[in-house]
Design a protein around this motif. Structure first.
Motif, PDB file in Angstrom:
ATOM      1  N   VAL A  48       0.843  -1.205   0.000  1.00  0.00           N
ATOM      2  CA  VAL A  48       0.000   0.000   0.000  1.00  0.00           C
ATOM      3  C   VAL A  48       0.874   1.249   0.000  1.00  0.00           C
ATOM      4  O   VAL A  48       0.612   2.204  -0.738  1.00  0.00           O
ATOM      5  N   GLY A  49       1.939   1.238   0.782  1.00  0.00           N
ATOM      6  CA  GLY A  49       2.856   2.383   0.799  1.00  0.00           C
ATOM      7  C   GLY A  49       3.546   2.602  -0.528  1.00  0.00           C
ATOM      8  O   GLY A  49       3.656   3.736  -1.016  1.00  0.00           O
ATOM      9  N   ILE A  50       4.004   1.532  -1.149  1.00  0.00           N
ATOM     10  CA  ILE A  50       4.633   1.639  -2.472  1.00  0.00           C
ATOM     11  C   ILE A  50       3.615   2.132  -3.496  1.00  0.00           C
ATOM     12  O   ILE A  50       3.933   2.953  -4.361  1.00  0.00           O
ATOM     13  N   SER A  51       2.383   1.670  -3.374  1.00  0.00           N
ATOM     14  CA  SER A  51       1.323   2.122  -4.287  1.00  0.00           C
ATOM     15  C   SER A  51       1.085   3.619  -4.147  1.00  0.00           C
ATOM     16  O   SER A  51       0.856   4.313  -5.142  1.00  0.00           O
ATOM     17  N   ALA A  52       1.130   4.111  -2.931  1.00  0.00           N
ATOM     18  CA  ALA A  52       0.949   5.546  -2.710  1.00  0.00           C
ATOM     19  C   ALA A  52       2.061   6.338  -3.395  1.00  0.00           C
ATOM     20  O   ALA A  52       1.802   7.366  -4.044  1.00  0.00           O
ATOM     21  N   LEU A  53       3.291   5.853  -3.274  1.00  0.00           N
ATOM     22  CA  LEU A  53       4.403   6.533  -3.940  1.00  0.00           C
ATOM     23  C   LEU A  53       4.240   6.489  -5.456  1.00  0.00           C
ATOM     24  O   LEU A  53       4.499   7.475  -6.144  1.00  0.00           O
ATOM     25  N   TRP A  54       3.802   5.359  -5.972  1.00  0.00           N
ATOM     26  CA  TRP A  54       3.573   5.225  -7.419  1.00  0.00           C
ATOM     27  C   TRP A  54       2.498   6.206  -7.884  1.00  0.00           C
ATOM     28  O   TRP A  54       2.619   6.836  -8.932  1.00  0.00           O
ATOM     29  N   CYS A  55       1.425   6.343  -7.095  1.00  0.00           N
ATOM     30  CA  CYS A  55       0.296   7.182  -7.503  1.00  0.00           C
ATOM     31  C   CYS A  55       0.627   8.678  -7.461  1.00  0.00           C
ATOM     32  O   CYS A  55      -0.105   9.473  -8.062  1.00  0.00           O
ATOM     33  N   ILE A  56       1.700   9.052  -6.804  1.00  0.00           N
ATOM     34  CA  ILE A  56       2.133  10.448  -6.863  1.00  0.00           C
ATOM     35  C   ILE A  56       2.402  10.829  -8.314  1.00  0.00           C
ATOM     36  O   ILE A  56       2.092  11.942  -8.741  1.00  0.00           O
ATOM     37  N   SER A  57       2.926   9.880  -9.086  1.00  0.00           N
ATOM     38  CA  SER A  57       3.222  10.164 -10.490  1.00  0.00           C
ATOM     39  C   SER A  57       1.954  10.458 -11.291  1.00  0.00           C
ATOM     40  O   SER A  57       2.014  11.146 -12.308  1.00  0.00           O
ATOM     41  N   LEU A  58       0.811   9.947 -10.856  1.00  0.00           N
ATOM     42  CA  LEU A  58      -0.445  10.221 -11.561  1.00  0.00           C
ATOM     43  C   LEU A  58      -0.792  11.707 -11.554  1.00  0.00           C
ATOM     44  O   LEU A  58      -1.447  12.201 -12.470  1.00  0.00           O
TER      45      LEU A  58
END
Length: 68
Positions: A48-58
């Protein structure tokens, strides 16, 4: 595109979990996985934490077919 959907799905799971912690003091992930310290819970929290970092790029991407 696939990573975006997976990341958003994990963020929804994380958001629902945090909502249940905030409203009811109930950690759904820990309940399902045998405690917050269990390996599977920690893996889910990490994803979930890695997903949050990934979604910053969105936030910084152009929608398909549109130019700034």
């Amino acid at each position: 595109m696939l990573f975006d959907k997976i990341a958003l799905t994990l963020l929804i799971i994380g958001g629902v979990n945090w909502g249940s912690v905030g409203l009811f003091k109930f950690d759904l992930v820990a309940f399902i996985c045998g405690g917050s310290g269990s390996l599977i819970s920690r893996v889910i929290y990490t994803l979930v934490g890695i997903s949050a970092l990934w979604c910053i790029s969105l936030l910084f991407r152009n929608p398909s077919g549109q130019q700034r």
